[in-house]
Design an enzyme around this catalytic site. Structure first.
Site, mmCIF file in Angstrom:
data_model
loop_
_atom_site.group_PDB
_atom_site.id
_atom_site.type_symbol
_atom_site.label_atom_id
_atom_site.label_comp_id
_atom_site.label_asym_id
_atom_site.label_seq_id
_atom_site.Cartn_x
_atom_site.Cartn_y
_atom_site.Cartn_z
ATOM 1 N N LYS A 147 -2.767 1.629 1.355
ATOM 2 C CA LYS A 147 -1.406 1.483 1.855
ATOM 3 C C LYS A 147 -1.173 0.061 2.356
ATOM 4 O O LYS A 147 -0.067 -0.456 2.278
ATOM 5 C CB LYS A 147 -1.207 2.481 2.997
ATOM 6 C CG LYS A 147 0.187 2.590 3.556
ATOM 7 C CD LYS A 147 0.211 3.601 4.705
ATOM 8 C CE LYS A 147 1.585 3.703 5.358
ATOM 9 N NZ LYS A 147 1.519 4.456 6.630
ATOM 10 N N GLU B 218 -4.062 3.866 5.969
ATOM 11 C CA GLU B 218 -3.882 5.309 6.144
ATOM 12 C C GLU B 218 -3.921 6.081 4.828
ATOM 13 O O GLU B 218 -3.735 7.293 4.823
ATOM 14 C CB GLU B 218 -2.567 5.571 6.892
ATOM 15 C CG GLU B 218 -2.613 5.001 8.296
ATOM 16 C CD GLU B 218 -1.317 5.194 9.081
ATOM 17 O OE1 GLU B 218 -0.273 5.442 8.437
ATOM 18 O OE2 GLU B 218 -1.354 5.081 10.308
ATOM 19 N N ASP C 193 0.390 -2.017 16.514
ATOM 20 C CA ASP C 193 1.283 -3.106 16.122
ATOM 21 C C ASP C 193 1.366 -4.166 17.222
ATOM 22 O O ASP C 193 1.437 -5.360 16.946
ATOM 23 C CB ASP C 193 2.703 -2.578 15.870
ATOM 24 C CG ASP C 193 2.764 -1.464 14.841
ATOM 25 O OD1 ASP C 193 1.799 -0.681 14.779
ATOM 26 O OD2 ASP C 193 3.780 -1.358 14.136
#
Lengths: 777, 777
Positions: free
Chosen positions: A608, A496, A367
């Protein structure tokens, strides 16, 4: 969706006017104050210790963690060994108010004129109210709190009480509660639960009239900290001060002989330091000295420099949206919280929840490099350098991890970490995300590109680029079964929901960029810094043979692509998977990860989050606009956005391919994600990556900003419904302000000498003579 | 490799003549006595409680387990929730011997004429020795022990002491130690460690002169058991008996006024029962009654019926190898231990370590159906039916598990279990091994084929076949990207070094067999048992549409195959993986799973065990001999045999394709795997699947036995170095003995009416008139 913070009087404040007993955890997260080192959740000073379920007193120090052996159902070789959990540290926020024997508590008596507000301009959290006790004593209470941006160890609280209908004893009890604990994780894999009991023990406790402190130490990670407090009273009334301590708690009781309508004021100063910065034996002394100095300067001074800091901050990075105060508030709040979250000492980083909660155990993820770092890079580049220094400072651990994963050379950065060691306990969506290496290398590349900071490249960047490049060299192979293309198998991409695949397109593309960046860095260093290059090569044993191998790997990188549909495939077997039945998947079955076994999810064509679409953005030069459209259309249909990292990237790409309404819709769902508790889990902490993603939506999305071959460019448009918007960008030492309205884009040089950039296909220069250029849209 | 049990006086005994303090755990495993319900590790009666590291007192009841919440580093939806661990139960083996104040212990004093022997013919463990105490008292000790095959709750010990140079007090203390614990797992994923403390609490304790017992109950799984003991003394000397108990231990002390050269004898009888069979409140009474009856019958009677049982057992299944006593001992020991391990009540099964140790936590795996069941099927078919009934009895749990894994129909059997619920805590090498369903269906098919037991098919088998077939129907899909072939993605085949792959060839082939078996069963039932068929269809809601879907799936099953090399590919991406550097992998780096991270192993062309090669054996009719050779050659090079399930299959296939020396080498490494501690972990328990694999090597390998379209066939040869060998096979109610020497194969009908089979291409019938056929080789 919960719209609590929808008071829109201004875009500069987050305000609640209604006292509510619900969503306390959420409110605490939202009102978090932090400075990258120290974080205070927005707990009330009177604390909720009596009713644990109502809220959670949270105080965090960035990177201050406890470690435990990870328990696995079944273990295997090379699994991450130790958990790392950012600890809830001693709670110094507590000030209790008593009128005779009645304790102030908004859950009893009557509360009027309640208002709590976090000012994004001043960096202050203010609470004001009038409270009538159950026995009828009426008081006005006004509390201001700050966590100092400029003094990172310091926080302060101004507590003012004015009796409105009585005279008599008023007591303020200022506390530090030492034996706090982390929250016990709920049944949600996104919450950690490694710390089940008190992780620290008290080494030292001191309680004096003007200074009290507690020193505590973790049991396993052997980190210690000291938290101290001092108080300054301002009142015309008489008062007594009585310090007191027990095993792990400090109290200073101020007993006032109060008189009606006379204000009583206590300024409480807190100082937190820890053993990563100072010797364990000097912690107490340091806290005493720093508090003594801060007390001298006083609360007003702290308040002033807090506002000054923010003034400079907003001058460098403010984004204005005219015509939509809710969005305005959302985007500013997000930038404010990213700033509050980032460690700026090169030893710490940005936790995925900042310093606002315990979700994901306070871990640092990709991130940082992919979402948070760009915000800083193009507004406050000195911070982005610090974030990269954190990776450089943990490079040795990444080298060790690569060895553990069977690689003779190179470094493998951890998917989740605090101290630089891998602590992801589910490798298919952890260590298998090798792309973390390329993500960090990408950040190094764009940092040097946007700053020309070649000193950093020589000192840190090149070594990161080389060691990550080596990892790819060792991980991939020229696959005879695929025309001797360079293939990378058994990895998990950003998405993921498709784990342990071969040739994840994002990973291969980013690995190629990593290898190319390493080659370019080698070339630059050879040419301009030959001595440093030789030293580095000697240090890490890098040979020209390796460079030649990288070159060959880049030239032959395998890109999964379906000729028939013209789609880039997320991985080799992506087209072989079953189609998810989205139509018959009810809303409450999302996020899928909470309702389906991984094997089910892995066997379907369902994503996702942005994966291939992220590559389209990051490596946009490699794709035609038609390819981008095709890929976007294909992946949009099968992406659930169950990760908060997803919608911002879809927004940006929607902008680029001209899907303006879609882009706006995506933006709407990201801009106020935490303020409106869009994902329902803001109670566990803010979503820093999404917050930064919001900023990217404006700058890279609507503003169309890109950097390609070191050239900055914009392709802005005005979303419908807005009057105008503007934003700031710093690039190669120049600060510019970009303002877009219905008709034009205006570029204004605010700082620096001269900058040339593109507006769509047009080359534009602004400098000290021509400071502003306005171009019709 | 540790050749301890190489005393080869006969192929009927496992004997140690040297007393050694090393390898105690291994010796205890080897000398395990069990009867499918109750298992005693070969601990000495004097116990090692004083020195825990030296050995581990182990007593087990098949399927008697404790459960705990499984702790995951990171949890996800649908993970197995509860561990199941076969418990170490109260230790009734203990008899301590004291001469005055000296305790008998072979670690002190002097031991002569030591011999311990497990008789495969009598089912007795015998120890004899002459011991001189540190103070010079010399005695002869002779101990016999059995766990009764015919009385499954019963075990008995005959303890004889003869003073050789003194007269005086001799004490025998007969004990039941209640508070035993499971071993704490070492750092080896193949050992479990879910039970860290005492899993049971004592409900009841009773100590009388002629009967003592303890009732204990598990804390979580709520199973209770009762263990009782009685003793019968035979001596000319005077003696006293004193019972005694503490919180969780029972003692009966026999104090003898011993005289030189006069033998003292204590017969100790033990009874174990548990609450799965009897009401918890009746356990004590049951133990009392059963012990009373057994005491009446006496030790000699137990000994006699033990030998009778084994006599019948060997008449049905003995394998003789003439010319190699070590192998003879190995193969007999293996059959003996498989017999001892198998639960025969339809409620329990065969743990992968039998009842000999705690490795793999006492779990049942596919080992049963693929390895152990064929041994029983072709020697004692009634036992194989019981093993299948276990699966039928847990079918509801398998249906629940299928729902949890997102399947609307069908049943998914657990990869690891005791009680029928999944307890594998690492799904990529657990739940992902969907092939367990096909393995069980295969076992159902061959059972019915070999026995004509259509009653079983109607009552249990068809329902298993239908529900497993449904799982495949739901899991797979007609993949447009692969020519609309029926593909099965995201599974793990038998080979755990390649996890979560698409179209594992073994899985697809076995799934097709499963679907075909279900279709055939439906056809048979429709025709012969229409009423039962309708009832079953109604019960499980099976429609003709589903049958049609299965038919289409079978007809279109996708088989990964490389046209260029003519190799069946283990999975879709098998050729895309890197080549493992076997040359530079040192011996000590095996098994790879203990030295490499799963991600490393998964990314290479390396197999833990027979996978495609297993399909070549099980579904041999589908492949030409050339295909078998090509596949064998290809996979042999890259298989590490890190699983004990591997070499036997390679042996069988090597026989079939004419690699006779290779076959013999593989056989050698399996036949004495436990006796010679080939894998170094026999201390944790025997390898039941490998033991059964050894039997398969002889019968299916050297004997070349196959069953194809219900026809039995042989293709025998004599391995070099053997004079001859013979084995027994039961098929469709006929027991035949097959004897192979250098020149001929002789087939002899021992029981049953008439049987027709193939010898190579020749059809042979033996019956009541022509009982023997001898055919030149």
């Amino acid at each position: 969706m919960n719209k609590i913070f929808s008071d829109l009087q201004s875009g500069w404040d987050i305000t609640e006017n209604l006292l509510s007993q619900t969503d306390t955890l959420l409110r605490e997260t939202i009102f978090t104050e932090a400075n990258g080192y120290l974080g205070f959740r927005g707990n009330f000073e009177e604390s909720f210790m009596e009713n644990k379920d109502a809220g959670y007193d949270g105080t965090y120090i960035n990177g201050f963690y406890e470690s435990n052996l990870i328990t696995y159902g079944e273990k295997a070789y090379g699994y991450a060994k130790n958990s790392q959990t950012m600890l809830n540290v001693p709670n110094g926020k507590v000030i209790r108010l008593y009128i005779d024997d009645e304790a102030f508590n908004m859950g009893t008596g009557e509360t009027e004129h309640y208002r709590r507000s976090l000012s994004l301009k001043d960096g202050m959290l203010t609470r004001e109210l009038v409270w009538t006790s159950p026995k009828g004593k009426k008081l006005k209470i006004h509390i201001e709190r700050l966590v100092s941006y400029l003094h990172r160890h310091i926080a302060a609280i101004r507590y003012e009480v004015t009796p409105l209908n009585f005279s008599g004893e008023v007591k303020l009890v200022s506390e530090i509660i030492g034996d706090v604990r982390n929250r016990i994780g709920k049944n949600d894999p996104r919450m950690g639960s490694s710390i089940k009991q008190d992780a620290m023990e008290t080494l030292f406790l001191e309680a004096e009239t003007d200074f009290s402190c507690i020193k505590r130490k973790t049991k396993k990670s052997e980190l210690s900290l000291c938290c101290g407090m001092s108080g300054i009273v301002d009142t015309e009334n008489q008062y007594l001060v009585a310090p007191c301590k027990d095993e792990s708690r400090l109290e200073t009781t101020y007993t006032f002989d109060a008189t009606c309508d006379n204000k009583i004021r206590l300024d409480k100063f807190l100082c937190y330091v820890d053993s990563r910065e100072f010797d364990e034996n000097e912690l107490v002394e340091h806290v005493r000295e720093e508090l003594s100095q801060i007390c001298k300067e006083g609360f007003e001074h702290l308040k002033t420099i807090q506002a000054e800091f923010l003034n400079k901050f907003w001058n460098e990075c403010d984004v204005e949206i005219n015509g939509d105060t809710a969005l305005q508030q959302g985007i500013r709040y997000n930038m404010f919280q990213i700033m509050q979250s980032a460690g700026t000492d090169g030893k710490t980083n940005v936790s995925s929840k900042g310093l606002s909660g315990e979700g994901y155990e306070g871990h640092y993820f990709w991130d940082t490099e992919m979402y948070v770092l760009p915000f800083f890079l193009y507004t406050r580049p000195q911070v982005s350098r610090k974030l990269l220094e954190f990776r450089y400072n943990t490079l040795d651990k990444a080298r060790d991890r690569a060895r553990e994963l069977g690689h003779k050379h190179g470094a493998l950065f951890p998917w989740r970490t605090i101290n630089g060691e891998e602590c992801s306990a589910y490798f298919p969506a952890g260590t298998a995300q090798y792309h973390i290496d390329a993500d960090i290398a990408h950040a190094v590349r764009i940092y040097v590109e946007a700053t020309n900071d070649e000193a950093f490249l020589c000192d840190c960047g090149a070594e990161i680029l080389f060691e990550t490049a080596r990892l790819w060299g060792d991980l991939g192979h020229f696959n005879p079964n695929k025309d001797n293309k360079f293939c990378i198998n058994c990895v998990t991409g950003p998405d993921e929901y498709n784990a342990i695949v071969n040739n994840n397109c994002y990973t291969n593309l980013m690995a190629a960029e990593n290898l190319r960046s390493a080659l370019n860095a080698a070339e630059l260093l050879k040419l301009k810094y030959p001595q440093q290059y030789r030293t580095l090569c000697d240090k890490i044993g890098l040979s020209d043979n390796e460079l030649a191998f990288w070159e060959k790997a880049v030239d032959n990188i395998y890109i999964p692509y379906d000729e028939q549909t013209g789609i880039h495939l997320q991985d080799d077997s992506f087209l072989d998977k079953k189609q998810w039945d989205f139509e018959n998947t009810p809303r409450e079955s999302y996020p899928l990860l909470l309702h389906y076994h991984p094997l089910v999810i892995y066997s379907y064509n369902v994503c996702k989050q942005a994966d291939m679409v992220l590559a389209l953005f990051l490596l946009g030069d490699l794709f035609s606009i038609e390819e981008k459209k095709r890929d976007f259309d294909f992946y949009e249909k099968i992406t659930t956005h169950d990760s908060s990292l997803s919608t911002s990237i879809f927004c940006i790409m929607a902008c680029e391919i001209g899907y303006r309404q879609k882009a706006y819709d995506y933006f709407m769902s990201t801009a106020r994600m935490d303020l409106d508790n869009h994902n329902g889990n803001t109670a566990d902490g803010i979503h820093t990556a999404n917050m930064a993603g919001t900023w990217m939506c404006i700058i890279n999305g609507f503003g169309g900003m890109r950097v390609s071959d070191s050239v900055l460019s914009f392709a802005p448009f005005l979303p419908e419904g807005w009057d105008s918007y503007n934003f700031h960008v710093t690039f190669k030492g120049c600060l510019i302000k970009v303002e877009i309205d219905k008709d034009s884009a205006e570029y204004r040089l605010l700082d620096g000498g001269s900058i040339t950039f593109m507006h769509n296909k047009e080359t534009i220069t602004i400098d000290k003579t021509v400071k502003v250029r306005k171009i019709a849209l």
